[in-house]
Design a protein around this motif. Structure first.
Motif, PDB file in Angstrom:
ATOM      1  N   VAL A   8     -20.132   7.154  -4.407  1.00  0.00           N
ATOM      2  CA  VAL A   8     -19.130   6.134  -4.710  1.00  0.00           C
ATOM      3  C   VAL A   8     -17.743   6.610  -4.286  1.00  0.00           C
ATOM      4  O   VAL A   8     -16.981   5.864  -3.647  1.00  0.00           O
ATOM      5  N   LYS A   9     -17.381   7.847  -4.612  1.00  0.00           N
ATOM      6  CA  LYS A   9     -16.053   8.362  -4.246  1.00  0.00           C
ATOM      7  C   LYS A   9     -15.888   8.476  -2.733  1.00  0.00           C
ATOM      8  O   LYS A   9     -14.786   8.266  -2.210  1.00  0.00           O
ATOM      9  N   THR A  10     -16.964   8.796  -2.040  1.00  0.00           N
ATOM     10  CA  THR A  10     -16.885   8.875  -0.574  1.00  0.00           C
ATOM     11  C   THR A  10     -16.570   7.509   0.019  1.00  0.00           C
ATOM     12  O   THR A  10     -15.721   7.383   0.912  1.00  0.00           O
ATOM     13  N   PHE A  11     -17.222   6.460  -0.495  1.00  0.00           N
ATOM     14  CA  PHE A  11     -16.907   5.113  -0.030  1.00  0.00           C
ATOM     15  C   PHE A  11     -15.474   4.725  -0.383  1.00  0.00           C
ATOM     16  O   PHE A  11     -14.805   4.015   0.380  1.00  0.00           O
ATOM     17  N   MET A  12     -14.987   5.171  -1.524  1.00  0.00           N
ATOM     18  CA  MET A  12     -13.602   4.887  -1.891  1.00  0.00           C
ATOM     19  C   MET A  12     -12.643   5.495  -0.871  1.00  0.00           C
ATOM     20  O   MET A  12     -11.637   4.875  -0.498  1.00  0.00           O
ATOM     21  N   VAL A  13     -12.940   6.695  -0.404  1.00  0.00           N
ATOM     22  CA  VAL A  13     -12.077   7.358   0.586  1.00  0.00           C
ATOM     23  C   VAL A  13     -12.151   6.654   1.934  1.00  0.00           C
ATOM     24  O   VAL A  13     -11.132   6.384   2.578  1.00  0.00           O
ATOM     25  N   THR A  14     -13.370   6.331   2.380  1.00  0.00           N
ATOM     26  CA  THR A  14     -13.535   5.825   3.740  1.00  0.00           C
ATOM     27  C   THR A  14     -13.332   4.313   3.867  1.00  0.00           C
ATOM     28  O   THR A  14     -12.972   3.831   4.943  1.00  0.00           O
ATOM     29  N   CYS A  15     -13.561   3.566   2.773  1.00  0.00           N
ATOM     30  CA  CYS A  15     -13.570   2.106   2.864  1.00  0.00           C
ATOM     31  C   CYS A  15     -12.837   1.408   1.725  1.00  0.00           C
ATOM     32  O   CYS A  15     -12.798   0.167   1.689  1.00  0.00           O
ATOM     33  N   GLY A  16     -12.271   2.141   0.783  1.00  0.00           N
ATOM     34  CA  GLY A  16     -11.812   1.548  -0.459  1.00  0.00           C
ATOM     35  C   GLY A  16     -10.566   0.706  -0.369  1.00  0.00           C
ATOM     36  O   GLY A  16     -10.321  -0.137  -1.244  1.00  0.00           O
ATOM     37  N   MET A  17      -9.743   0.913   0.655  1.00  0.00           N
ATOM     38  CA  MET A  17      -8.481   0.182   0.757  1.00  0.00           C
ATOM     39  C   MET A  17      -8.514  -0.796   1.932  1.00  0.00           C
ATOM     40  O   MET A  17      -7.576  -0.918   2.707  1.00  0.00           O
ATOM     41  N   TYR A  18      -9.664  -1.484   2.044  1.00  0.00           N
ATOM     42  CA  TYR A  18      -9.871  -2.450   3.123  1.00  0.00           C
ATOM     43  C   TYR A  18      -9.651  -1.783   4.472  1.00  0.00           C
ATOM     44  O   TYR A  18     -10.000  -0.610   4.661  1.00  0.00           O
ATOM     45  N   GLY A  47      -7.966   4.309   6.441  1.00  0.00           N
ATOM     46  CA  GLY A  47      -7.663   5.531   7.180  1.00  0.00           C
ATOM     47  C   GLY A  47      -6.237   5.994   6.959  1.00  0.00           C
ATOM     48  O   GLY A  47      -5.980   7.178   6.661  1.00  0.00           O
ATOM     49  N   GLU A  48      -5.292   5.079   7.092  1.00  0.00           N
ATOM     50  CA  GLU A  48      -3.893   5.426   6.874  1.00  0.00           C
ATOM     51  C   GLU A  48      -3.663   5.866   5.431  1.00  0.00           C
ATOM     52  O   GLU A  48      -2.915   6.814   5.168  1.00  0.00           O
ATOM     53  N   PHE A  49      -4.319   5.193   4.485  1.00  0.00           N
ATOM     54  CA  PHE A  49      -4.176   5.552   3.076  1.00  0.00           C
ATOM     55  C   PHE A  49      -4.690   6.970   2.823  1.00  0.00           C
ATOM     56  O   PHE A  49      -4.079   7.739   2.068  1.00  0.00           O
ATOM     57  N   ALA A  50      -5.810   7.326   3.449  1.00  0.00           N
ATOM     58  CA  ALA A  50      -6.359   8.672   3.272  1.00  0.00           C
ATOM     59  C   ALA A  50      -5.374   9.736   3.762  1.00  0.00           C
ATOM     60  O   ALA A  50      -5.224  10.796   3.141  1.00  0.00           O
ATOM     61  N   ILE A  51      -4.679   9.441   4.843  1.00  0.00           N
ATOM     62  CA  ILE A  51      -3.710  10.401   5.378  1.00  0.00           C
ATOM     63  C   ILE A  51      -2.461  10.460   4.509  1.00  0.00           C
ATOM     64  O   ILE A  51      -1.972  11.543   4.169  1.00  0.00           O
TER      65      ILE A  51
END
Length: 309
Positions: free
Chosen positions: A235-245, A249-253
């Protein structure tokens, strides 16, 4: 420690609130269009009590797409990862959250991930139960377990508003049913899904859910495992890779915190082994994320070194 810095948090919320004027509430769902765009709130939970909250913390809001995290965890508990991922993929997408494009072009035709609408509908379809009432009841019980708040339920007005304006989601369902991606009746699934999205809570409740995920699925009070470790990590992995629509990617950075947003303005954050974060700010950017909430999280991450990277 971040919990010792109330004055800093209050100031961060005050500064981030200025960005609400650049956003817009999700008025394509009529009931969500009634929200005050100037609202902004944050709560942070460290496992010992709500350590900090600031802003309009008395406001409640519906989870919307934040609920996709919870339905995924429950579907994985019910079915196991192997079965779930035969019907939904594991890859990010640069397309909008409600797009049908990849369903038409991919072979086999299945949603790319559980955080877009098509994927979330396929996941909700896999929740075990005899019907909508049973399945929704199980999801609510799961949320009660995560938050310790048994009064949480869904907002009937918002659920009805969404059900009446959900033609695009219906189209996704019919397309997936044609290709074997979902079973059963479309209207029954839409009834469950819109009620799921309309589950209502405040930032404190949301921060407690974030903490359980941050704590590898373990309840901080009883030390009981609510979510198995492997599911919490999925679940947390999906939050990192896909969670902010399609801003993930930009959010992760910029932020580096596993997070999931919803078009009501909610954001769920889980800082591994540290904090659960709940944010509410209904003014959205063009990608459907809380515009002030994103700025708030970016500032918190930078100020208190919360990035997992």
């Amino acid at each position: 420690m971040i919990c010792d810095n109330f004055d800093d948090i209050y100031e961060i919320v005050s500064q981030a609130r200025k960005y609400t004027k650049d956003g817009k509430v999700a008025d394509y769902i009529p009931a969500l269009g009634e929200a005050d765009p100037n609202n902004l709130a944050v709560a942070m939970f460290d496992g010992n009590g709500t350590c900090l909250s600031a802003g309009n913390v008395e406001e409640t809001f519906t989870l919307q797409s934040v609920s996709k995290v919870l339905s995924l965890a429950l579907a994985l508990l019910d079915n196991g990862a192997e079965k779930v991922f035969t019907r939904v993929g594991m890859e990010p997408t640069g397309d909008p959250f409600n797009s049908i494009a990849k369903l038409e072009s991919l072979k086999p035709s299945k949603p790319l991930n559980p955080m877009i609408n098509a994927g979330a509908l396929a996941v909700t379809n896999m929740i075990a139960g005899a019907g909508t009432e049973d399945k929704l009841g199980r999801l609510l019980e799961f949320i009660h377990d995560l938050t310790g708040n048994t009064s949480i339920t869904y907002n009937e007005k918002v659920a009805t508003s969404e059900f009446e304006t959900a033609d695009l989601n219906r189209a996704l369902c019919y397309f997936m049913r044609q290709h074997g991606g979902i079973d059963g009746g479309v209207e029954e699934l839409m009834d469950l899904y819109t009620k799921q999205c309309a589950i209502e809570m405040d930032c404190e409740d949301l921060s407690k859910i974030g903490y359980v995920l941050a704590n590898e699925g373990v309840d901080p009070v009883s030390q009981r495992e609510i979510i198995p470790l492997h599911i919490a990590r999925i679940v947390k992995t999906f939050m990192v890779t896909c969670g902010m629509y399609n801003a993930s990617g930009e959010f992760a950075i910029r932020v580096g915190i596993p997070a999931k947003s919803g078009v009501s303005g909610g954001i769920l954050g889980a800082v591994p082994h540290k904090l659960g974060i709940g944010i509410y700010g209904p003014a959205l950017d063009e990608k459907g994320n809380s515009i002030a909430g994103m700025k708030l999280l970016e500032t918190l991450s930078s100020r208190f070194d919360l990035s997992m990277f």
